[in-house]
Design a protein around this motif. Structure first.
Motif, PDB file in Angstrom:
ATOM      1  N   ILE A 159      41.232  13.837  61.324  1.00 51.95           N
ATOM      2  CA  ILE A 159      40.748  14.409  60.064  1.00 51.95           C
ATOM      3  C   ILE A 159      41.127  13.498  58.894  1.00 51.95           C
ATOM      4  CG2 ILE A 159      41.081  16.324  58.439  1.00 51.95           C
ATOM      5  CD1 ILE A 159      41.107  18.217  60.868  1.00 51.95           C
ATOM      6  N   THR A 160      42.352  12.985  58.892  1.00 57.10           N
ATOM      7  CA  THR A 160      42.789  12.070  57.827  1.00 57.10           C
ATOM      8  C   THR A 160      41.919  10.815  57.809  1.00 57.10           C
ATOM      9  OG1 THR A 160      45.059  12.881  57.987  1.00 57.10           O
ATOM     10  CG2 THR A 160      44.750  10.739  56.938  1.00 57.10           C
TER      11      THR A 160
ATOM     12  N   ARG B 233      38.403  11.603  56.464  1.00 57.59           N
ATOM     13  CA  ARG B 233      38.426  11.854  55.012  1.00 57.59           C
ATOM     14  C   ARG B 233      38.468  10.561  54.191  1.00 57.59           C
ATOM     15  NH1 ARG B 233      42.316  17.069  55.229  1.00 57.59           N
ATOM     16  NH2 ARG B 233      40.647  18.609  55.243  1.00 57.59           N
ATOM     17  N   LYS B 234      38.961   9.467  54.787  1.00 54.32           N
ATOM     18  CA  LYS B 234      39.058   8.182  54.077  1.00 54.32           C
ATOM     19  C   LYS B 234      37.718   7.454  53.999  1.00 54.32           C
ATOM     20  CE  LYS B 234      43.907   7.336  55.169  1.00 54.32           C
ATOM     21  NZ  LYS B 234      44.859   6.541  55.951  1.00 54.32           N
TER      22      LYS B 234
ATOM     23  N   VAL C 144      31.934  18.039  58.934  1.00 45.47           N
ATOM     24  CA  VAL C 144      32.117  17.023  57.897  1.00 45.47           C
ATOM     25  C   VAL C 144      30.994  17.177  56.876  1.00 45.47           C
ATOM     26  CG1 VAL C 144      32.295  14.545  57.421  1.00 45.47           C
ATOM     27  CG2 VAL C 144      33.103  15.443  59.628  1.00 45.47           C
TER      28      VAL C 144
ATOM     29  N   GLU D  42      45.044  16.051  63.333  1.00 41.15           N
ATOM     30  CA  GLU D  42      45.335  15.703  61.940  1.00 41.15           C
ATOM     31  C   GLU D  42      45.068  14.231  61.663  1.00 41.15           C
ATOM     32  OE1 GLU D  42      49.347  17.115  61.660  1.00 41.15           O
ATOM     33  OE2 GLU D  42      48.721  19.162  61.168  1.00 41.15           O
TER      34      GLU D  42
ATOM     35  N   CYS E  18      29.255  15.381  53.824  1.00 39.54           N
ATOM     36  CA  CYS E  18      29.239  14.001  53.340  1.00 39.54           C
ATOM     37  C   CYS E  18      27.889  13.657  52.716  1.00 39.54           C
ATOM     38  CB  CYS E  18      29.543  13.043  54.499  1.00 39.54           C
ATOM     39  SG  CYS E  18      28.407  13.199  55.895  1.00 39.54           S
TER      40      CYS E  18
ATOM     41  N   VAL F  44      32.541  10.840  52.166  1.00 42.24           N
ATOM     42  CA  VAL F  44      32.923  12.094  52.821  1.00 42.24           C
ATOM     43  C   VAL F  44      33.557  12.992  51.776  1.00 42.24           C
ATOM     44  CG1 VAL F  44      34.484  13.159  54.492  1.00 42.24           C
ATOM     45  CG2 VAL F  44      33.182  11.131  55.129  1.00 42.24           C
ATOM     46  N   HIS F  45      33.044  14.216  51.631  1.00 48.02           N
ATOM     47  CA  HIS F  45      33.539  15.151  50.627  1.00 48.02           C
ATOM     48  C   HIS F  45      34.569  16.120  51.182  1.00 48.02           C
ATOM     49  CE1 HIS F  45      30.337  13.555  48.200  1.00 48.02           C
ATOM     50  NE2 HIS F  45      29.434  13.969  49.065  1.00 48.02           N
ATOM     51  N   ASP F  46      34.382  16.538  52.447  1.00 48.68           N
ATOM     52  CA  ASP F  46      35.297  17.527  53.020  1.00 48.68           C
ATOM     53  C   ASP F  46      35.221  17.465  54.533  1.00 48.68           C
ATOM     54  OD1 ASP F  46      37.159  19.584  53.011  1.00 48.68           O
ATOM     55  OD2 ASP F  46      35.644  21.166  52.932  1.00 48.68           O
ATOM     56  N   VAL F  47      36.361  17.747  55.188  1.00 49.45           N
ATOM     57  CA  VAL F  47      36.433  17.844  56.649  1.00 49.45           C
ATOM     58  C   VAL F  47      37.204  19.119  56.962  1.00 49.45           C
ATOM     59  CG1 VAL F  47      37.158  16.760  58.806  1.00 49.45           C
ATOM     60  CG2 VAL F  47      36.522  15.323  56.850  1.00 49.45           C
ATOM     61  N   GLN F  48      36.611  19.999  57.755  1.00 46.62           N
ATOM     62  CA  GLN F  48      37.261  21.266  58.112  1.00 46.62           C
ATOM     63  C   GLN F  48      37.217  21.462  59.617  1.00 46.62           C
ATOM     64  OE1 GLN F  48      38.760  23.528  56.029  1.00 46.62           O
ATOM     65  NE2 GLN F  48      38.413  22.017  54.417  1.00 46.62           N
TER      66      GLN F  48
END
Length: 196
Positions: free
Chosen positions: A178-179, A182-183, A125, A175, A127, A187-191
Motif C-alpha cells: 500500500i505504501t 501510494r508513492k 486504488v 502495508e 487514481c 494515485v489519490h487513495d489506496v484502501q
C-alpha cells in the motif's frame, strides 16, 4: 456427510475409517495426527495458521466479512455447527456477534511459520486515468514478490478505480505494498476492502 455427522448418524471414527482406511486402530497420538491431516485436507489449511488458546485441534476458519491476515488482532467466536469463526478485532460484525459473550474464545496466530501461508486480500486504488498507470501499480505489487489473483479497472472523467486481489503473507507485507502504490504519481487513495 456433514449433516450426517452433525445429527449423529455417522461418528468421527466411521468417517475417518472411510477417508483414511489405514489409520491405526488403537487410539492415541498417531490417530489424532491422522484425523488432523484429514481435516486439513478436507477443510483447508487455516487450522495451521490460527489456533484456539488452550485447546487442541478445533476447526477454525477466517470469517469472510473481514478476512483477517497474520499480524492483525483477532478474536474467535464459537458458531453453531461450523467451528470457530475468526474475525479481525476491528470487524464491525464482532460487536453484533458478542451479544452472547460466552461464545467468544481466545485465538492467536500460530507461531509455526515454517509453512508459508498466503491470504487473498483486495485493495482498491483511486487514481488518474493516464497512460502506464496500471503498469506502475502492477510493477509495485510484483516487485514485492506478490501474486496477483485478479485485477479490474474502471475509468471515467479522467479518473480510474483499480481493484486488485492478491496473495498477502501478513499485515506488514500488505502495508509495504500500500505504501509503495501510494508513492506512484497520480494515485489519490489506496484502501483495503475487507470483503473480497
Amino acid at each position: 456427510m456433514m449433516a450426517g455427522i452433525g445429527f449423529g448418524k455417522y461418528s468421527a471414527r466411521q468417517v475417518l475409517g472411510r477417508l483414511a482406511p489405514n489409520a491405526p486402530a488403537v487410539p492415541g497420538e498417531e490417530e489424532s495426527s491422522t484425523l488432523s491431516s484429514v481435516v486439513r485436507r478436507v477443510f483447508g489449511g487455516d487450522q495451521n495458521a490460527i489456533r484456539v488458546v488452550g485447546q487442541g485441534d478445533l476447526l477454525v476458519y477466517r470469517a469472510k466479512c473481514c478476512n483477517p491476515i497474520r499480524g492483525e488482532s483477532i478474536v474467535g467466536y464459537v458458531t453453531r455447527g461450523k467451528g470457530v469463526a475468526v474475525h479481525a478485532l476491528e470487524c464491525p460484525n464482532v460487536l453484533n456477534l458478542m451479544y452472547e459473550p460466552e461464545r467468544r474464545i481466545d485465538v492467536e496466530w500460530a507461531r509455526d511459520e515454517s509453512t508459508p501461508t498466503a491470504y487473498p486480500v483486495k485493495i482498491t486504488v483511486a487514481c488518474d486515468d493516464r497512460f502506464g498507470m496500471l503498469k506502475q501499480i502492477t510493477a509495485v505489487i510484483s516487485d514485492s514478490k506478490t501474486n496477483i489473483r485478479n485485477i479490474e479497472a474502471r475509468t471515467g472523467n479522467g479518473q480510474a478505480s483499480v481493484d486488485v486481489i492478491m496473495d498477502i503473507a501478513d499485515l506488514k507485507h500488505l502495508e509495504n505494498i500500500i505504501t509503495g502504490v501510494r508513492k506512484i504519481p497520480g494515485v489519490h487513495d489506496v484502501q483495503r476492502l475487507q470483503k473480497i
